[in-house]
Each structure stands twice: as C-alpha cells, then as structure tokens.
Design an enzyme around this catalytic site. Sequence first.
Site, mmCIF file in Angstrom:
data_model
loop_
_atom_site.group_PDB
_atom_site.id
_atom_site.type_symbol
_atom_site.label_atom_id
_atom_site.label_comp_id
_atom_site.label_asym_id
_atom_site.label_seq_id
_atom_site.Cartn_x
_atom_site.Cartn_y
_atom_site.Cartn_z
ATOM 1 N N HIS A 1 0.718 -1.210 -0.041
ATOM 2 C CA HIS A 1 0.197 0.042 0.013
ATOM 3 C C HIS A 1 0.934 1.347 0.015
ATOM 4 C CE1 HIS A 1 -4.340 1.671 0.663
ATOM 5 N NE2 HIS A 1 -3.344 2.934 0.846
ATOM 6 N N CYS A 2 1.058 1.645 -1.263
ATOM 7 C CA CYS A 2 1.634 3.122 -1.404
ATOM 8 C C CYS A 2 1.000 3.677 -2.422
ATOM 9 C CB CYS A 2 2.901 2.862 -1.174
ATOM 10 S SG CYS A 2 3.889 1.893 -2.788
ATOM 11 N N HIS A 3 1.477 4.987 -2.503
ATOM 12 C CA HIS A 3 1.000 5.925 -3.750
ATOM 13 C C HIS A 3 2.043 6.759 -4.664
ATOM 14 C CE1 HIS A 3 -2.879 5.347 -1.531
ATOM 15 N NE2 HIS A 3 -2.316 5.885 -0.511
ATOM 16 N N ARG B 1 -10.200 0.059 -6.273
ATOM 17 C CA ARG B 1 -10.353 0.599 -4.656
ATOM 18 C C ARG B 1 -11.476 1.506 -4.704
ATOM 19 N NH1 ARG B 1 -6.682 4.908 -0.972
ATOM 20 N NH2 ARG B 1 -6.750 3.774 0.682
ATOM 21 N N HIS C 1 -6.255 -0.224 6.056
ATOM 22 C CA HIS C 1 -5.394 0.433 7.264
ATOM 23 C C HIS C 1 -6.313 0.148 8.543
ATOM 24 C CE1 HIS C 1 -3.642 2.635 4.292
ATOM 25 N NE2 HIS C 1 -4.472 3.645 4.086
ATOM 26 N N ASP D 1 1.907 3.218 3.251
ATOM 27 C CA ASP D 1 0.978 4.155 2.748
ATOM 28 C C ASP D 1 1.854 5.415 2.349
ATOM 29 O OD1 ASP D 1 -1.437 5.404 2.557
ATOM 30 O OD2 ASP D 1 -1.593 6.302 4.719
#
Length: 290
Positions: free
Chosen positions: A27-29, A120, A177, A244
């Site tokens: 989970h990262c952007h 998502r 999360h 994140d």
Amino acid sequence: MNTAPITYHSSPRKPTFALPKGACDTHCHVFGPASRFPYAAESKLHPGDAPKEKLFALHEMIGIERCVVVQSGVHGFDNSAAADAIAARTGTYLGIALLPVDVSDEEIKRHHAMGFRGIRFNYMAHLTGGASMDALLRLADRLGRFDWHLQIHMDNELIVEKAPGLAKASVPVVIDHIGRVDASLGMDQDPYDALLGLMENDHILVKVSGCERASRQDPPYADAVPFARKLVENFPERVLWGTDWPHPNFRADPPDDGDLVDLIPEIAPSAALQQALLVDNPLRFYKFEA
C-alpha cells in the site's frame, strides 16, 4: 510547477528491523509529477510531487522488493501515474486502480495488461464517495472473471453498516488501514468488533498499515499496535502490510517511515508471522512472479 508542500518525511531513518527477503509494500501511492500527471479537478488535495523515483529510493533503503501501488484520489480515475510507476518495475510492482463502478470489461482488460489487479473504493469524508453496496456487489461478480478483487477504504463508523454486504462479495475484499479504527477508544469498540467479525469470512483480507492513523499518540504509536497484532495473530494468512507512503492527509508532520517499519516486530512478533505478512501472503494473493 507544483509548489505545494510534500506530504512525506524528507529524510527517513534506516530502520533497525531487517525486512525478510522478498518483502512487499502492498500500500503506497505516487503523486505526479503534476507537470506530467495533473491532479484531478475534483480532488480536495493537491500535494507536492511524490514521484516514483522517491518511492523507489525509499523501498531500496528499507528493503522492499515487491510493491502494490494504489491509485490515489488526487489523480481520480486517470491511473496513468500509477501505471507509469508499475511499468518502471515490471513484474515486481503491481497496482490497484480507481475506476467507476460501471467500468467496462474492456477497460478492466486494458488496466490488467498494465499491471492492475483490483479496484479501490473510498468511503471517507475527504474523498470522492464510493458506490452503493448493490452496485459494488454487481461489479464484484464481473471482477471475478478477471481474477480481480475489491479494496475498501472506509471510515471506522461505516464498518458495522457495510460488513454484511461485504461478507456477500463474490471476490476477495481487502480492507484498508485496520478499518481506520480509532485506537484511543480501546479495543472493546463496535467498529473493531465488526472488523473482527467480518474477518471470519475467508474472502476478506485486511491491511495492518496505518498504525500512525489509528493512533492518537506520537511515535511510536503504541496504542494502535494491539489492534494490528490481534489481526495478524488471529488471521495470519489474510493480513497484508504497507507503508502508505507518501502519507496523504496525515494529521500532523509526516511520519518517519523508519519508525513504521520498526513497528513490524511489534505487530508480527515471530519470524513466521513476519514471513507471512510481508512475503508469503502478498506473493500468493497478488500472484507476483516467484
């Protein structure tokens, strides 16, 4: 040129915990660069650039070998920035898209070819609203044909309401999360109880990312650790972890990613649990190349 403040720690420390070989950040952007990948007009957040090169450098520093880039709301349904990051690490980086609930099969196929493996939906006040449960379940029936899954990011107050519907989904559902629980309320709270109940369904997974978001304390966010650890210990084959990065909409100064990595032994206290959380579960679930 985008001159907005960056949302990530500019010089995170190297963690003391050594990640196992093959560790995955699920989970990262990436944000921008805005000059190449403009932000969506409807986005309430226009952060400073957080491009793929910064993400890659962080991963190399902390020992990440695989990654799932989650499309950020700042770019809306244009998944180009995430696709660009995935293309630069073909085979080891995959993605989760933002797409409308009525997306065509052709668009799903096109995104699959780019490395995306799910969609998502956000149910948070600061983000564009998600689809109705009926529409979500109809989409799930179609996603199964592509071996895709749903990823749900929701306010903790919505878990009780949405759990019955998500339990009926015909494809895997990943909860982001730790369900955005508020750790200050203690472990005996309705949202967390609902999350634990939802996890009794074998097609539900949860990301134990975001301890810094669940916590109402300063680092090392100790009040959030028991929530994550209980999920890891009770559902060891259906938990995932992520940084994140670059920490959009965080409540204060950006967290140090070294601190977040060093929480992992507290969340997953044995080598076997760490191996499952960081390597085996994402390898199996996202079907990375071994």
